[in-house]
Design a protein around this motif. Structure first.
Motif, PDB file in Angstrom:
ATOM      1  N   SER A  46      -2.919   4.003  -2.699  1.00  0.00           N
ATOM      2  CA  SER A  46      -3.864   4.614  -1.763  1.00  0.00           C
ATOM      3  C   SER A  46      -3.095   5.190  -0.594  1.00  0.00           C
ATOM      4  O   SER A  46      -2.009   4.703  -0.248  1.00  0.00           O
ATOM      5  N   ILE A  59      -1.434  -1.568  -4.273  1.00  0.00           N
ATOM      6  CA  ILE A  59      -2.614  -0.746  -4.037  1.00  0.00           C
ATOM      7  C   ILE A  59      -2.179   0.710  -3.879  1.00  0.00           C
ATOM      8  O   ILE A  59      -1.483   1.061  -2.918  1.00  0.00           O
ATOM      9  N   TYR A 101      -7.017   3.194   2.588  1.00  0.00           N
ATOM     10  CA  TYR A 101      -6.938   1.743   2.429  1.00  0.00           C
ATOM     11  C   TYR A 101      -7.602   1.029   3.596  1.00  0.00           C
ATOM     12  O   TYR A 101      -8.395   0.093   3.407  1.00  0.00           O
ATOM     13  N   VAL A 138       0.847  -1.195   0.000  1.00  0.00           N
ATOM     14  CA  VAL A 138       0.000   0.000   0.000  1.00  0.00           C
ATOM     15  C   VAL A 138       0.882   1.244   0.000  1.00  0.00           C
ATOM     16  O   VAL A 138       1.687   1.450   0.925  1.00  0.00           O
TER      17      VAL A 138
END
Length: 234
Positions: free
Chosen positions: A95, A93, A100, A68
């Motif tokens: 974010s 991801i 998240y 993340v």
């Protein structure tokens, strides 16, 4: 804070910084020691260029690792390294950490290295993380807690590089890594202004406990600038 330019020199810093390498080694050791109980999801929050998310993916191939990070450039570098190592259990991801966690699945474990201090509400983030973690889940966190001394770090890194590669190579690396010093100056300015979280080891451990975790150990690392905590959700 624009982390995109930092992405291009982050690994140069990491490679030449024994204090950072020590954090990586400690986190790997604690994950291997305390383990992940099943084939769930491990989240690396603020994972940068993947220096730890890749290690977790390699060590726990039965798990999915959520890498993340809010910087697409950081993620790009991490993707390239994961492909080179043939790691397929990573999910990248893009974010911010809080965003998240608001929608994250149940997590078997979590890691955060040098990211909590820079989020707007670090205590809320830890509370959200506690809610997302399964019972008994491991949480390893290392956070920058003291105001950066730019001159101290420049001298330390130069001496370490000179010791290992010689003066000319060290000078060349320092020139290539000027963006690191520039970025660290911005971090320091935000620390001084109060925008970024400053804490002692005891204060950081207390914040982890206040979120609901049982703290297994807490100690200063990163030449005394950061705090390292291993904790579990009861």
């Amino acid at each position: 804070m624009d982390w995109s330019q930092y992405a291009f020199v982050y690994d140069l810093m990491a490679t030449n910084n024994p204090a950072y390498a020590e954090i990586v080694s400690m986190a790997k050791r604690d994950f291997n020691c305390h383990g992940v109980s099943h084939d769930g999801v491990i989240a690396d929050l603020g994972a940068g260029t993947g220096n730890l998310s890749l290690e977790l993916a390699a060590a726990f191939r039965q798990c999915r690792v959520h890498h993340v990070d809010s910087s697409p450039e950081m993620i790009l570098h991490a993707r390239k390294k994961a492909a080179w190592r043939g790691l397929t259990n990573l999910e990248f991801i893009e974010s911010d950490v809080e965003g998240y966690l608001e929608h994250a699945p149940a997590l078997a474990a979590a890691l955060s290295v040098h990211s909590l201090y820079a989020v707007p509400k670090p205590r809320r983030v830890m509370t959200l993380l506690f809610q997302r973690l399964e019972s008994g889940a491991l949480f390893v966190a290392c956070d920058l807690g003291r105001t950066l001394d730019i001159g101290d770090w420049a001298g330390y890194l130069f001496q370490e590089m000179r010791r290992r590669t010689g003066t000319l190579s060290a000078l060349a690396a320092m020139i290539r890594g000027r963006a690191v010093a520039s970025h660290n100056k911005m971090i320091r300015a935000r620390q001084v202004s109060g925008e970024y979280w400053i804490h002692t080891t005891e204060e950081f451990a207390a914040a982890v406990r206040e979120a609901g975790f049982d703290v297994v150990k807490a100690l200063p690392v990163y030449r005394g600038y950061s705090d390292y905590v291993v904790a579990r959700k009861p």
